[in-house]
Design a protein around this motif. Sequence first.
Motif, PDB file in Angstrom:
ATOM      1  N   GLN A  71       0.833  -1.197   0.000  1.00  0.00           N
ATOM      2  CA  GLN A  71       0.000   0.000   0.000  1.00  0.00           C
ATOM      3  C   GLN A  71       0.873   1.255   0.000  1.00  0.00           C
ATOM      4  OE1 GLN A  71      -3.849   0.095   0.591  1.00  0.00           O
ATOM      5  NE2 GLN A  71      -3.211  -1.593  -0.705  1.00  0.00           N
ATOM      6  N   CYS A  72       0.337   2.344  -0.527  1.00  0.00           N
ATOM      7  CA  CYS A  72       1.085   3.610  -0.582  1.00  0.00           C
ATOM      8  C   CYS A  72       1.585   4.016   0.803  1.00  0.00           C
ATOM      9  CB  CYS A  72       0.217   4.717  -1.157  1.00  0.00           C
ATOM     10  SG  CYS A  72      -0.333   4.403  -2.855  1.00  0.00           S
ATOM     11  N   GLN A  73       0.748   3.811   1.834  1.00  0.00           N
ATOM     12  CA  GLN A  73       1.106   4.228   3.185  1.00  0.00           C
ATOM     13  C   GLN A  73       2.239   3.408   3.793  1.00  0.00           C
ATOM     14  OE1 GLN A  73      -2.054   4.386   1.966  1.00  0.00           O
ATOM     15  NE2 GLN A  73      -1.882   6.597   1.966  1.00  0.00           N
ATOM     16  N   THR A  74       2.690   2.365   3.111  1.00  0.00           N
ATOM     17  CA  THR A  74       3.869   1.641   3.571  1.00  0.00           C
ATOM     18  C   THR A  74       5.054   2.587   3.654  1.00  0.00           C
ATOM     19  OG1 THR A  74       3.061  -0.399   2.555  1.00  0.00           O
ATOM     20  CG2 THR A  74       5.413  -0.301   3.071  1.00  0.00           C
ATOM     21  N   CYS A  75       5.165   3.467   2.679  1.00  0.00           N
ATOM     22  CA  CYS A  75       6.260   4.447   2.658  1.00  0.00           C
ATOM     23  C   CYS A  75       5.775   5.871   2.909  1.00  0.00           C
ATOM     24  CB  CYS A  75       6.976   4.410   1.304  1.00  0.00           C
ATOM     25  SG  CYS A  75       7.750   2.819   0.940  1.00  0.00           S
ATOM     26  N   HIS A  76       4.637   6.225   2.363  1.00  0.00           N
ATOM     27  CA  HIS A  76       4.117   7.594   2.451  1.00  0.00           C
ATOM     28  C   HIS A  76       3.321   7.763   3.735  1.00  0.00           C
ATOM     29  CE1 HIS A  76       5.363   8.562  -1.643  1.00  0.00           C
ATOM     30  NE2 HIS A  76       4.982   7.330  -1.958  1.00  0.00           N
ATOM     31  N   GLN A  77       3.855   8.576   4.611  1.00  0.00           N
ATOM     32  CA  GLN A  77       3.228   8.804   5.915  1.00  0.00           C
ATOM     33  C   GLN A  77       2.321  10.045   5.864  1.00  0.00           C
ATOM     34  OE1 GLN A  77       3.871   6.318   8.251  1.00  0.00           O
ATOM     35  NE2 GLN A  77       4.804   5.454   6.420  1.00  0.00           N
ATOM     36  N   ALA A  78       1.914  10.533   7.019  1.00  0.00           N
ATOM     37  CA  ALA A  78       0.996  11.671   7.096  1.00  0.00           C
ATOM     38  C   ALA A  78       1.638  12.987   6.678  1.00  0.00           C
ATOM     39  CB  ALA A  78       0.436  11.800   8.508  1.00  0.00           C
ATOM     40  N   THR A  79       2.959  13.058   6.733  1.00  0.00           N
ATOM     41  CA  THR A  79       3.685  14.270   6.328  1.00  0.00           C
ATOM     42  C   THR A  79       4.930  13.854   5.563  1.00  0.00           C
ATOM     43  OG1 THR A  79       4.967  14.341   8.380  1.00  0.00           O
ATOM     44  CG2 THR A  79       2.907  15.605   8.348  1.00  0.00           C
ATOM     45  N   ASN A  80       5.562  14.811   4.896  1.00  0.00           N
ATOM     46  CA  ASN A  80       6.835  14.532   4.223  1.00  0.00           C
ATOM     47  C   ASN A  80       7.838  14.036   5.262  1.00  0.00           C
ATOM     48  OD1 ASN A  80       5.710  15.565   1.884  1.00  0.00           O
ATOM     49  ND2 ASN A  80       6.755  17.526   2.021  1.00  0.00           N
ATOM     50  N   THR A  81       8.627  13.043   4.896  1.00  0.00           N
ATOM     51  CA  THR A  81       9.644  12.509   5.800  1.00  0.00           C
ATOM     52  C   THR A  81      11.005  12.579   5.131  1.00  0.00           C
ATOM     53  OG1 THR A  81       9.287  10.267   4.984  1.00  0.00           O
ATOM     54  CG2 THR A  81       8.025  10.934   6.926  1.00  0.00           C
ATOM     55  N   ALA A  82      12.042  12.347   5.925  1.00  0.00           N
ATOM     56  CA  ALA A  82      13.424  12.327   5.432  1.00  0.00           C
ATOM     57  C   ALA A  82      13.719  13.581   4.611  1.00  0.00           C
ATOM     58  CB  ALA A  82      13.692  11.054   4.636  1.00  0.00           C
ATOM     59  N   ASP A  83      13.472  14.749   5.234  1.00  0.00           N
ATOM     60  CA  ASP A  83      13.682  16.031   4.571  1.00  0.00           C
ATOM     61  C   ASP A  83      12.896  16.151   3.271  1.00  0.00           C
ATOM     62  OD1 ASP A  83      15.397  17.016   6.562  1.00  0.00           O
ATOM     63  OD2 ASP A  83      17.120  16.024   5.632  1.00  0.00           O
ATOM     64  N   GLY A  84      11.754  15.524   3.230  1.00  0.00           N
ATOM     65  CA  GLY A  84      10.894  15.621   2.058  1.00  0.00           C
ATOM     66  C   GLY A  84      11.192  14.612   0.975  1.00  0.00           C
ATOM     67  N   PHE A  85      12.203  13.766   1.176  1.00  0.00           N
ATOM     68  CA  PHE A  85      12.526  12.780   0.143  1.00  0.00           C
ATOM     69  C   PHE A  85      11.331  11.876  -0.115  1.00  0.00           C
ATOM     70  CE2 PHE A  85      14.138   8.624  -1.233  1.00  0.00           C
ATOM     71  CZ  PHE A  85      14.757   9.014  -2.406  1.00  0.00           C
ATOM     72  N   VAL A  86      10.650  11.458   0.958  1.00  0.00           N
ATOM     73  CA  VAL A  86       9.426  10.664   0.815  1.00  0.00           C
ATOM     74  C   VAL A  86       8.264  11.602   1.109  1.00  0.00           C
ATOM     75  CG1 VAL A  86       8.124   8.662   1.608  1.00  0.00           C
ATOM     76  CG2 VAL A  86      10.631   8.571   1.554  1.00  0.00           C
ATOM     77  N   PRO A  87       7.502  11.956   0.068  1.00  0.00           N
ATOM     78  CA  PRO A  87       6.385  12.870   0.293  1.00  0.00           C
ATOM     79  C   PRO A  87       5.285  12.200   1.091  1.00  0.00           C
ATOM     80  CG  PRO A  87       6.407  12.114  -1.989  1.00  0.00           C
ATOM     81  CD  PRO A  87       7.638  11.557  -1.324  1.00  0.00           C
ATOM     82  N   GLY A  88       4.504  13.018   1.788  1.00  0.00           N
ATOM     83  CA  GLY A  88       3.465  12.412   2.597  1.00  0.00           C
ATOM     84  C   GLY A  88       2.241  13.265   2.827  1.00  0.00           C
ATOM     85  N   VAL A  89       1.119  12.593   2.827  1.00  0.00           N
ATOM     86  CA  VAL A  89      -0.202  13.091   3.198  1.00  0.00           C
ATOM     87  C   VAL A  89      -0.965  11.847   3.653  1.00  0.00           C
ATOM     88  CG1 VAL A  89      -2.386  14.008   2.297  1.00  0.00           C
ATOM     89  CG2 VAL A  89      -0.247  15.039   1.590  1.00  0.00           C
ATOM     90  N   THR A  90      -1.788  11.986   4.663  1.00  0.00           N
ATOM     91  CA  THR A  90      -2.503  10.832   5.224  1.00  0.00           C
ATOM     92  C   THR A  90      -3.206   9.991   4.168  1.00  0.00           C
ATOM     93  OG1 THR A  90      -2.832  12.050   7.256  1.00  0.00           O
ATOM     94  CG2 THR A  90      -4.228  10.136   6.939  1.00  0.00           C
ATOM     95  N   THR A  91      -3.807  10.642   3.174  1.00  0.00           N
ATOM     96  CA  THR A  91      -4.599   9.936   2.158  1.00  0.00           C
ATOM     97  C   THR A  91      -3.824   9.676   0.872  1.00  0.00           C
ATOM     98  OG1 THR A  91      -5.432  12.066   1.404  1.00  0.00           O
ATOM     99  CG2 THR A  91      -6.782  10.865   3.015  1.00  0.00           C
ATOM    100  N   TRP A  92      -2.496   9.554   0.956  1.00  0.00           N
ATOM    101  CA  TRP A  92      -1.656   9.421  -0.239  1.00  0.00           C
ATOM    102  C   TRP A  92      -2.151   8.290  -1.127  1.00  0.00           C
ATOM    103  CZ3 TRP A  92       1.860  13.004  -1.415  1.00  0.00           C
ATOM    104  CH2 TRP A  92       2.666  12.760  -2.533  1.00  0.00           C
ATOM    105  N   GLY A  93      -2.251   8.553  -2.409  1.00  0.00           N
ATOM    106  CA  GLY A  93      -2.657   7.540  -3.371  1.00  0.00           C
ATOM    107  C   GLY A  93      -2.875   8.184  -4.726  1.00  0.00           C
ATOM    108  N   LEU A  94      -3.151   7.368  -5.712  1.00  0.00           N
ATOM    109  CA  LEU A  94      -3.427   7.865  -7.049  1.00  0.00           C
ATOM    110  C   LEU A  94      -4.840   8.446  -7.115  1.00  0.00           C
ATOM    111  CD1 LEU A  94      -1.932   4.992  -9.221  1.00  0.00           C
ATOM    112  CD2 LEU A  94      -1.040   7.308  -8.967  1.00  0.00           C
ATOM    113  N   ALA A  95      -5.016   9.386  -8.014  1.00  0.00           N
ATOM    114  CA  ALA A  95      -6.355   9.917  -8.266  1.00  0.00           C
ATOM    115  C   ALA A  95      -7.220   8.791  -8.841  1.00  0.00           C
ATOM    116  CB  ALA A  95      -6.265  11.073  -9.249  1.00  0.00           C
ATOM    117  N   PRO A  96      -8.530   8.869  -8.643  1.00  0.00           N
ATOM    118  CA  PRO A  96      -9.404   7.845  -9.243  1.00  0.00           C
ATOM    119  C   PRO A  96      -9.200   7.771 -10.757  1.00  0.00           C
ATOM    120  CG  PRO A  96     -10.648   9.244  -7.746  1.00  0.00           C
ATOM    121  CD  PRO A  96      -9.280   9.866  -7.889  1.00  0.00           C
TER     122      PRO A  96
END
Length: 175
Positions: A71-96
């Motif tokens: 799942q996207c949330q395996t890497c993408h967390q609620a906020t950007n991590t690792a100085d923004g290298f891994v972008p993040g938003v709680t609902t991270w995923g592809l558009a429908p």
Amino acid sequence: MRILLVVLLAVGCSRSEAATPGPFDPIASVLMHPRCINCHQDQSPRQTDLKIVHRPLVVRGKDGHGAPTQQCQTCHQATNTADGFVPGVTTWGLAPLSMLWEGRTKKQICEQIKDPNRNGGRRTGEEVIEHMKSDPLVLWAWNPGGGRTIPPLTHAELMEALDEWIRAGMPCPND
């Protein structure tokens, strides 16, 4: 000589009219920017301004949030991590899939975001604005971290452009 001048003026006018941007053009400059296009994909998200296929390879999955085992949330967390290298938003995923924009023209994207069957059920321009104004994934585009570029308009300018487009009757470009 007089006829030649009239012809040149007529050609000049038609060129300038053709080059005049319509109310959707500034909106398209944002929607067609990599921050948006990278997630408005069919099979796999893209990365960077070069829109390369996501590394490691991940796929859409049934709900647009990755395969069941990744799942996207395996890497993408609620906020950007690792100085923004891994972008993040709680609902991270592809558009429908109904909101697929890659490979589409400005006109096709314009028609799509006006169509409730292809825009997440938004029936009015105001509902489109509300989505662009408050959705965390949309807002992330202006705070992407990791040295990523941001869309060519500020978020406030996008809101103004959307409002102007709606006041103009939501016209779509011809191309």
